[in-house]
Design a protein around this motif. Structure first.
Motif, mmCIF file in Angstrom:
data_model
loop_
_atom_site.group_PDB
_atom_site.id
_atom_site.type_symbol
_atom_site.label_atom_id
_atom_site.label_comp_id
_atom_site.label_asym_id
_atom_site.label_seq_id
_atom_site.Cartn_x
_atom_site.Cartn_y
_atom_site.Cartn_z
ATOM 1 N N ALA A 152 1.916 -24.025 5.264
ATOM 2 C CA ALA A 152 1.497 -22.975 4.325
ATOM 3 C C ALA A 152 -0.121 -22.954 4.282
ATOM 4 O O ALA A 152 -0.614 -21.611 4.281
ATOM 5 C CB ALA A 152 1.903 -23.325 2.938
ATOM 6 N N SER A 153 -0.987 -23.777 4.651
ATOM 7 C CA SER A 153 -2.456 -23.783 4.601
ATOM 8 C C SER A 153 -2.606 -23.139 6.049
ATOM 9 O O SER A 153 -3.903 -22.600 6.077
ATOM 10 C CB SER A 153 -2.894 -25.222 4.336
ATOM 11 O OG SER A 153 -2.363 -25.852 5.489
ATOM 12 N N ASP A 154 -1.787 -23.217 6.972
ATOM 13 C CA ASP A 154 -2.320 -22.672 8.466
ATOM 14 C C ASP A 154 -2.166 -21.105 8.561
ATOM 15 O O ASP A 154 -2.713 -20.583 9.318
ATOM 16 C CB ASP A 154 -1.636 -23.407 9.395
ATOM 17 C CG ASP A 154 -1.747 -24.925 9.370
ATOM 18 O OD1 ASP A 154 -2.585 -25.182 8.991
ATOM 19 O OD2 ASP A 154 -0.979 -25.559 10.299
ATOM 20 N N LEU A 155 -1.187 -20.676 7.315
ATOM 21 C CA LEU A 155 -1.081 -19.111 7.576
ATOM 22 C C LEU A 155 -2.023 -18.336 6.813
ATOM 23 O O LEU A 155 -2.100 -18.590 5.688
ATOM 24 C CB LEU A 155 0.629 -19.098 6.910
ATOM 25 C CG LEU A 155 1.364 -19.719 7.876
ATOM 26 C CD1 LEU A 155 2.807 -19.902 7.118
ATOM 27 C CD2 LEU A 155 1.762 -19.422 9.348
ATOM 28 N N PRO A 156 -2.312 -17.248 7.537
ATOM 29 C CA PRO A 156 -3.133 -16.355 6.499
ATOM 30 C C PRO A 156 -2.523 -15.474 5.729
ATOM 31 O O PRO A 156 -1.105 -15.122 5.749
ATOM 32 C CB PRO A 156 -3.754 -15.465 7.657
ATOM 33 C CG PRO A 156 -2.922 -15.376 8.731
ATOM 34 C CD PRO A 156 -2.043 -16.731 8.726
ATOM 35 N N ASP A 157 -3.131 -14.826 4.762
ATOM 36 C CA ASP A 157 -2.597 -14.029 3.791
ATOM 37 C C ASP A 157 -2.720 -12.616 4.355
ATOM 38 O O ASP A 157 -3.825 -11.781 4.280
ATOM 39 C CB ASP A 157 -3.088 -14.149 2.405
ATOM 40 C CG ASP A 157 -2.429 -15.102 1.418
ATOM 41 O OD1 ASP A 157 -1.185 -15.434 2.073
ATOM 42 O OD2 ASP A 157 -3.100 -15.336 0.340
ATOM 43 N N ASN A 158 -1.880 -11.917 4.854
ATOM 44 C CA ASN A 158 -1.870 -10.583 5.473
ATOM 45 C C ASN A 158 -1.228 -9.585 4.367
ATOM 46 O O ASN A 158 -0.379 -10.189 4.072
ATOM 47 C CB ASN A 158 -1.121 -10.684 6.992
ATOM 48 C CG ASN A 158 -1.977 -11.253 7.988
ATOM 49 O OD1 ASN A 158 -3.231 -11.624 7.761
ATOM 50 N ND2 ASN A 158 -1.179 -11.891 8.887
ATOM 51 N N TRP A 159 -1.622 -8.151 4.565
ATOM 52 C CA TRP A 159 -1.001 -7.407 3.544
ATOM 53 C C TRP A 159 -0.758 -6.105 4.412
ATOM 54 O O TRP A 159 -1.227 -5.870 5.581
ATOM 55 C CB TRP A 159 -2.162 -6.745 2.579
ATOM 56 C CG TRP A 159 -2.402 -7.888 1.624
ATOM 57 C CD1 TRP A 159 -3.048 -8.907 1.813
ATOM 58 C CD2 TRP A 159 -1.848 -7.796 0.436
ATOM 59 N NE1 TRP A 159 -3.089 -9.614 0.629
ATOM 60 C CE2 TRP A 159 -2.591 -8.903 -0.320
ATOM 61 C CE3 TRP A 159 -1.262 -6.827 -0.700
ATOM 62 C CZ2 TRP A 159 -2.333 -8.954 -1.642
ATOM 63 C CZ3 TRP A 159 -1.002 -7.077 -1.869
ATOM 64 C CH2 TRP A 159 -1.414 -8.379 -2.663
ATOM 65 N N ARG A 160 0.697 -5.466 3.982
ATOM 66 C CA ARG A 160 1.199 -4.731 5.067
ATOM 67 C C ARG A 160 1.447 -3.268 3.871
ATOM 68 O O ARG A 160 1.928 -3.642 2.654
ATOM 69 C CB ARG A 160 2.398 -4.703 5.591
ATOM 70 C CG ARG A 160 2.374 -5.898 6.634
ATOM 71 C CD ARG A 160 3.792 -5.953 7.408
ATOM 72 N NE ARG A 160 3.745 -7.186 8.194
ATOM 73 C CZ ARG A 160 4.877 -7.554 8.919
ATOM 74 N NH1 ARG A 160 5.925 -6.766 9.112
ATOM 75 N NH2 ARG A 160 4.584 -8.633 9.562
ATOM 76 N N VAL A 161 1.241 -2.193 4.333
ATOM 77 C CA VAL A 161 1.569 -0.990 3.500
ATOM 78 C C VAL A 161 2.838 -0.312 4.113
ATOM 79 O O VAL A 161 2.716 -0.015 5.523
ATOM 80 C CB VAL A 161 0.222 -0.103 3.223
ATOM 81 C CG1 VAL A 161 1.073 1.209 2.574
ATOM 82 C CG2 VAL A 161 -0.567 -0.761 2.645
ATOM 83 N N ILE A 162 3.874 -0.248 3.464
ATOM 84 C CA ILE A 162 5.032 0.591 4.265
ATOM 85 C C ILE A 162 5.205 1.828 3.318
ATOM 86 O O ILE A 162 5.514 1.954 2.021
ATOM 87 C CB ILE A 162 6.308 -0.368 4.340
ATOM 88 C CG1 ILE A 162 5.891 -1.586 5.158
ATOM 89 C CG2 ILE A 162 7.373 0.471 4.710
ATOM 90 C CD1 ILE A 162 7.125 -2.499 5.153
ATOM 91 N N ASP A 163 5.311 3.083 3.907
ATOM 92 C CA ASP A 163 5.570 4.388 3.508
ATOM 93 C C ASP A 163 7.223 4.519 3.340
ATOM 94 O O ASP A 163 7.699 4.454 4.409
ATOM 95 C CB ASP A 163 4.859 5.534 4.222
ATOM 96 C CG ASP A 163 4.989 6.821 3.314
ATOM 97 O OD1 ASP A 163 5.573 6.796 2.384
ATOM 98 O OD2 ASP A 163 4.350 7.676 3.953
ATOM 99 N N ALA A 164 7.710 4.675 2.071
ATOM 100 C CA ALA A 164 9.217 5.005 2.061
ATOM 101 C C ALA A 164 9.454 6.397 2.272
ATOM 102 O O ALA A 164 10.790 6.889 1.965
ATOM 103 C CB ALA A 164 9.617 4.274 0.677
#
Length: 143
Positions: A11-23
């Motif tokens: 868990a410490s190796d993984l970055p916190d990425n964000w995605r935006v999805i338009d519905a």
């Protein structure tokens, strides 16, 4: 014969990425599948089944999701308080008018694992009925 070790992400190796999805105009089931895969991290090479390797997902325009067939009139959602005679039922049509975010959230919840890991993944989902969301800073850093 050479033995190779399997890579398991921490868990410490993984970055916190964000995605935006338009519905907008996307079928509810197809949207839920896309979001569930992103939350689980199954579309990433670092996918590890026992670690939350997915991204944070922001779904916008949930009120514009497409419903096919006769589901608007036939699909029902149920809620029970645990007391006798307290089963509440809601039609999809009414839920879309009052709380479209809840419709998308329930569809995604049904496609995630039914355990502690799945509940933690669901906390990384944010759904908004309109096109405005307060996560501009996180999403801006991820892109």
């Amino acid at each position: 014969m050479k033995r190779t070790s399997t890579y398991f992400a921490k868990a410490s190796d993984l970055p916190d990425n964000w995605r935006v999805i338009d519905a907008t105009g996307v079928s509810l089931g197809r949207l839920a599948r896309q979001v569930a895969i992103a939350l689980q991290g199954k579309d990433q090479p670092t996918y590890t089944p026992h670690v939350i390797s997915g991204d944070h997902v922001v779904v916008i325009n949930a009120s514009n999701v497409r419903i096919t067939g006769r589901k608007l009139m036939q699909k029902m959602y149920y809620r029970h308080s645990g007391y006798v005679g307290n089963l509440k039922s809601f039609m999809l049509r009414d839920m879309l008018e009052e709380r479209p975010e809840r419709v998308v959230q329930l569809a995604v919840k049904g496609m995630l694992p039914s355990n502690k890991l799945g509940r933690h993944m669901l906390r990384k989902l944010r759904v908004y009925a309109g096109d405005q969301h307060p996560h501009q800073a996180q999403v801006g850093n991820a892109e």
